[in-house]
Design an enzyme around this catalytic site. Structure first.
Site, PDB file in Angstrom:
ATOM      1  N   ASN A  16     -11.797   6.536   0.067  1.00 18.83           N
ATOM      2  CA  ASN A  16     -11.128   7.844  -0.013  1.00 18.83           C
ATOM      3  C   ASN A  16      -9.945   7.799  -0.978  1.00 18.83           C
ATOM      4  O   ASN A  16      -9.719   8.757  -1.724  1.00 18.83           O
ATOM      5  CB  ASN A  16     -10.665   8.301   1.375  1.00 18.83           C
ATOM      6  CG  ASN A  16     -11.773   8.961   2.169  1.00 18.83           C
ATOM      7  OD1 ASN A  16     -12.206  10.065   1.827  1.00 18.83           O
ATOM      8  ND2 ASN A  16     -12.245   8.291   3.208  1.00 18.83           N
ATOM      9  N   MET A  40      -5.057   2.501   9.454  1.00 14.52           N
ATOM     10  CA  MET A  40      -5.476   2.323  10.839  1.00 14.52           C
ATOM     11  C   MET A  40      -4.340   1.906  11.780  1.00 14.52           C
ATOM     12  O   MET A  40      -4.586   1.320  12.824  1.00 14.52           O
ATOM     13  CB  MET A  40      -6.639   1.320  10.904  1.00 14.52           C
ATOM     14  CG  MET A  40      -7.861   1.759  10.090  1.00 14.52           C
ATOM     15  SD  MET A  40      -8.507   3.428  10.493  1.00 14.52           S
ATOM     16  CE  MET A  40      -9.442   3.050  11.980  1.00 14.52           C
ATOM     17  N   ARG A  41      -3.098   2.241  11.441  1.00 10.00           N
ATOM     18  CA  ARG A  41      -1.979   2.019  12.361  1.00 10.00           C
ATOM     19  C   ARG A  41      -1.488   3.374  12.847  1.00 10.00           C
ATOM     20  O   ARG A  41      -1.361   4.319  12.053  1.00 10.00           O
ATOM     21  CB  ARG A  41      -0.797   1.311  11.672  1.00 10.00           C
ATOM     22  CG  ARG A  41      -1.144   0.007  10.986  1.00 10.00           C
ATOM     23  CD  ARG A  41      -1.723  -1.038  11.875  1.00 10.00           C
ATOM     24  NE  ARG A  41      -0.847  -1.502  12.956  1.00 10.00           N
ATOM     25  CZ  ARG A  41      -1.220  -2.350  13.899  1.00 10.00           C
ATOM     26  NH1 ARG A  41      -2.455  -2.817  13.916  1.00 10.00           N
ATOM     27  NH2 ARG A  41      -0.377  -2.725  14.828  1.00 10.00           N
ATOM     28  N   VAL A  42      -1.199   3.450  14.132  1.00 11.52           N
ATOM     29  CA  VAL A  42      -0.627   4.681  14.685  1.00 11.52           C
ATOM     30  C   VAL A  42       0.850   4.730  14.305  1.00 11.52           C
ATOM     31  O   VAL A  42       1.565   3.729  14.405  1.00 11.52           O
ATOM     32  CB  VAL A  42      -0.794   4.705  16.223  1.00 11.52           C
ATOM     33  CG1 VAL A  42      -0.042   5.888  16.822  1.00 11.52           C
ATOM     34  CG2 VAL A  42      -2.270   4.764  16.584  1.00 11.52           C
ATOM     35  N   LEU A  43       1.291   5.885  13.828  1.00  9.81           N
ATOM     36  CA  LEU A  43       2.687   6.039  13.388  1.00  9.81           C
ATOM     37  C   LEU A  43       3.502   6.746  14.481  1.00  9.81           C
ATOM     38  O   LEU A  43       3.015   7.671  15.136  1.00  9.81           O
ATOM     39  CB  LEU A  43       2.728   6.846  12.089  1.00  9.81           C
ATOM     40  CG  LEU A  43       2.045   6.133  10.907  1.00  9.81           C
ATOM     41  CD1 LEU A  43       1.831   7.106   9.757  1.00  9.81           C
ATOM     42  CD2 LEU A  43       2.857   4.925  10.459  1.00  9.81           C
ATOM     43  N   ASN A  72      -3.775  13.464   6.778  1.00  6.99           N
ATOM     44  CA  ASN A  72      -4.680  12.410   7.235  1.00  6.99           C
ATOM     45  C   ASN A  72      -6.113  12.922   7.144  1.00  6.99           C
ATOM     46  O   ASN A  72      -6.351  14.127   7.290  1.00  6.99           O
ATOM     47  CB  ASN A  72      -4.370  12.053   8.694  1.00  6.99           C
ATOM     48  CG  ASN A  72      -5.291  10.973   9.242  1.00  6.99           C
ATOM     49  OD1 ASN A  72      -5.545   9.950   8.578  1.00  6.99           O
ATOM     50  ND2 ASN A  72      -5.816  11.173  10.445  1.00  6.99           N
ATOM     51  N   HIS A  82      -9.765  12.332   9.060  1.00  7.28           N
ATOM     52  CA  HIS A  82     -10.310  11.782  10.304  1.00  7.28           C
ATOM     53  C   HIS A  82     -11.813  12.063  10.337  1.00  7.28           C
ATOM     54  O   HIS A  82     -12.235  13.191  10.047  1.00  7.28           O
ATOM     55  CB  HIS A  82      -9.610  12.420  11.512  1.00  7.28           C
ATOM     56  CG  HIS A  82     -10.091  11.864  12.809  1.00  7.28           C
ATOM     57  ND1 HIS A  82      -9.704  10.621  13.256  1.00  7.28           N
ATOM     58  CD2 HIS A  82     -10.955  12.351  13.734  1.00  7.28           C
ATOM     59  CE1 HIS A  82     -10.312  10.374  14.413  1.00  7.28           C
ATOM     60  NE2 HIS A  82     -11.069  11.407  14.726  1.00  7.28           N
ATOM     61  N   ASP A 101      -4.111  12.399  15.778  1.00  2.00           N
ATOM     62  CA  ASP A 101      -5.259  13.183  15.298  1.00  2.00           C
ATOM     63  C   ASP A 101      -5.167  14.640  15.729  1.00  2.00           C
ATOM     64  O   ASP A 101      -6.152  15.264  16.165  1.00  2.00           O
ATOM     65  CB  ASP A 101      -6.588  12.541  15.751  1.00  2.00           C
ATOM     66  CG  ASP A 101      -6.755  11.148  15.165  1.00  2.00           C
ATOM     67  OD1 ASP A 101      -6.235  10.901  14.058  1.00  2.00           O
ATOM     68  OD2 ASP A 101      -7.388  10.308  15.817  1.00  2.00           O
ATOM     69  N   GLU A 140     -16.319  13.309   3.141  1.00  2.00           N
ATOM     70  CA  GLU A 140     -14.888  12.996   3.052  1.00  2.00           C
ATOM     71  C   GLU A 140     -14.465  12.961   1.586  1.00  2.00           C
ATOM     72  O   GLU A 140     -13.390  13.438   1.216  1.00  2.00           O
ATOM     73  CB  GLU A 140     -14.588  11.646   3.717  1.00  2.00           C
ATOM     74  CG  GLU A 140     -14.860  11.620   5.211  1.00  2.00           C
ATOM     75  CD  GLU A 140     -14.465  10.304   5.874  1.00  2.00           C
ATOM     76  OE1 GLU A 140     -13.439   9.726   5.475  1.00  2.00           O
ATOM     77  OE2 GLU A 140     -15.182   9.869   6.796  1.00  2.00           O
TER      78      GLU A 140
END
Ligand code: GAR
Length: 196
Positions: A14, A90-93, A107, A109, A145, A174
């Site tokens: 992407n 792939m890290r949650v902020l 983002n 998804h 998300d 995507e």
């Protein structure tokens, strides 16, 4: 031009479609590709395009999310982005980090949100017997998300699909959707783009 930082964790397909779209009369340009994984394949692809790259490895920060995000923030501050695109990051902020950039962070998804937030979206869509799947670009807000939808693209689920075959079909979309959304967003247009 609007300055765009792209955050990745993996192959960066992407990121490549975003970077390659920002040419000519496009209102934005890529200024940084930032990975939390030193081995992310996308780093070489960015470097090959002449885009500055950086790595903030999350592993030494074990459990210290604030420390990890402070390091991310320092690298981003130096690049002065107007827009941040999460592209397979792939890290949650945390809410603090997200709020700092709110209204300027996007983002992608791999599901038709609000369905299937989180991981393993394709396996879950197949298990639920969905006839349609797809992807969503949304503004990032503190809830995972969630946040205003800026675009969606749908694909059919076909008989015999596996999570892998469905993921490949969605990924093609995507690659159409994210550049289209970014182009509009960078021009100040936040109306949702619906493809297919
Ligand atoms: C993409 O399918 C993206 O939607 C997904 O990871 C893949 C990254 O591929 N993102 C998430 O699952 C976010 N939680 P890429 O590195 O080739 O762009």
């Amino acid at each position: 031009h609007e300055r765009v930082a792209i955050l990745i964790s993996g192959s960066g397909s992407n990121m490549v479609t975003l970077a390659d779209s920002m040419v000519g009369d496009h209102p934005a340009r890529p200024v940084l590709v930032l990975s939390n994984r030193p081995d992310a394949g996308g780093l070489e692809k960015a470097a090959a395009r002449g885009i500055p790259t950086a790595v903030v490895d999350h592993r030494p920060f074990k459990g210290d999310r604030a420390g990890f995000e402070a390091a991310l923030q320092a690298v981003l501050d130096a690049a002065r982005p107007d827009i941040i695109c999460l592209a397979g990051f792939m890290r949650v902020l945390s809410a603090d980090f997200v709020q700092h950039w709110q209204g300027r962070i996007l983002n992608i998804h791999p599901s038709l949100l609000p369905k299937y937030r989180g991981l393993d979206t394709h396996a879950r869509a197949l298990a639920a017997g969905e006839s349609e799947a797809g992807c969503t670009v949304h503004e990032v807000t503190p809830a995972l998300d969630d946040g205003p939808v800026l675009g969606q693209a749908t694909v059919p689920v076909r008989p015999g699909d596996t999570p892998e075959t469905l993921a490949a079909r969605v990924l093609e979309q995507e690659h159409r959707l994210y550049p289209e959304v970014l182009r509009r967003f960078a021009a100040g247009d936040r109306r949702p783009v619906m493809l297919n």
